[in-house]
Design an enzyme around this catalytic site. Sequence first.
Site, short mmCIF file in Angstrom:
data_model
loop_
_atom_site.label_atom_id
_atom_site.label_comp_id
_atom_site.label_asym_id
_atom_site.label_seq_id
_atom_site.Cartn_x
_atom_site.Cartn_y
_atom_site.Cartn_z
N ASP A 102 24.57 -18.58 -1.30
CA ASP A 102 24.95 -19.37 -3.01
C ASP A 102 24.04 -21.01 -3.19
O ASP A 102 24.69 -21.90 -2.30
CB ASP A 102 26.50 -19.77 -2.88
CG ASP A 102 27.24 -19.61 -4.23
OD1 ASP A 102 26.37 -19.98 -5.36
OD2 ASP A 102 28.04 -19.73 -4.55
N SER A 158 11.95 -23.25 -18.60
CA SER A 158 11.90 -22.56 -19.65
C SER A 158 11.39 -23.22 -21.29
O SER A 158 11.11 -24.13 -21.21
CB SER A 158 13.81 -22.36 -20.11
OG SER A 158 13.83 -21.37 -21.14
N TYR A 178 22.82 -24.95 -21.94
CA TYR A 178 21.76 -24.15 -20.56
C TYR A 178 20.33 -24.61 -21.35
O TYR A 178 19.90 -25.70 -20.07
CB TYR A 178 21.35 -22.83 -20.70
CG TYR A 178 20.71 -21.99 -20.36
CD1 TYR A 178 20.26 -21.65 -19.51
CD2 TYR A 178 19.04 -21.71 -20.83
CE1 TYR A 178 19.55 -20.60 -18.87
CE2 TYR A 178 18.25 -20.97 -20.96
CZ TYR A 178 18.06 -20.77 -19.76
OH TYR A 178 17.01 -20.11 -18.73
N SER A 201 19.82 -27.90 -19.31
CA SER A 201 19.92 -27.99 -18.06
C SER A 201 18.51 -27.77 -17.45
O SER A 201 17.96 -28.44 -16.26
CB SER A 201 20.98 -27.10 -17.19
OG SER A 201 20.23 -26.11 -17.50
N LYS A 202 17.66 -27.55 -18.09
CA LYS A 202 16.83 -27.00 -18.21
C LYS A 202 15.83 -28.36 -18.37
O LYS A 202 14.82 -28.34 -18.25
CB LYS A 202 15.66 -25.48 -19.64
CG LYS A 202 16.66 -24.47 -18.40
CD LYS A 202 15.91 -24.11 -17.11
CE LYS A 202 16.04 -22.45 -16.97
NZ LYS A 202 15.88 -22.65 -15.38
#
Length: 244
Positions: free
Chosen positions: A62, A140, A153, A156-157
Amino acid sequence: MSSSLEGKKAVITGASAGIGKHIAIKLAEEGCKVVLCSRSEDKLREVADRIKGKDVLVVPTDIRKEEDVKSMMRKTVEHFGGLDILVNNAGVIRYGDMEDFSTEDYKAVMETNVDGTFYATREALPYIKESKGNIVFIGSFDSNHPRSFNPIYASSKWWVKGFAHSIEAIFGKDGVAVTLVNPSEVRTEIPSEDGTLYKDKFNEGEMLEPEEVAETVLFALKRTKNATVSQLDLYRRDKLHDFF
Ligand SMILES: NC(=O)c1ccc[n+]([C@@H]2O[C@H](COP(=O)([O-])OP(=O)(O)OC[C@H]3O[C@@H](n4cnc5c(N)ncnc54)[C@H](OP(=O)(O)O)[C@@H]3O)[C@@H](O)[C@H]2O)c1
């Protein structure tokens, strides 16, 4: 001019599905010894079965748990005697209006995409420096643009992009090659906004295929000794139509 990946030892995070699975398969086909990690041991074993006959190690991990990542890296080095390539691929997405965005979803994204990437990179660096190897980050399209429908998201990218280029800035002088690959939508098991998985929602040709991202990673990894492929943006051909 390209160099061979034969015998290189590679850790791929998030290797149980989608992009990570196809990167693992391609690297094994190129002769790499691969370490497959994610949370789902059963799915990792299926990937390992698919590339059987090659050197493969399954390590359920994890990525959100620092101790898991340390232990995975220890097992990797014990088993293969070093590390040449780290592919930071594991990632999750969550959607929701910013004003109602749950703390649980926020943590899922940040602990996976940011903390997990940090843990894996930090633990791998001593070995990658020794081998003058490669670190690949899967960013991304959202690493490059503000996104109104998934700000957490996207952020974070953006962090992944900043981290990847900063790691390149620090460790390039030690011979470490660092690559950030930014794909637009890819037909994987990542969920769309309505919960349907991209691979079920879209037909072939409507998005990128995970194999195409894996090919791009391979291109970066095969550059000659002195080159680093700093960033590759891999977009659906019509992605920018009407975007700006
Ligand atoms: N698909 C796209 O449209 C797209 C576009 C641009 C960038 N990306 C990025 O590409 C990467 C791979 O995404 P994908 O589309 O291939 O998604 P996917 O099919 O959902 O696969 C995600 C992978 O990440 C692993 N993972 C998730 N949480 C984890 C955790 N806590 N610890 C370890 N592994 C974990 C999953 O394995 P387990 O569930 O077994 O843990 C799985 O192997 C992500 O970083 C994503 O943000 C995707």
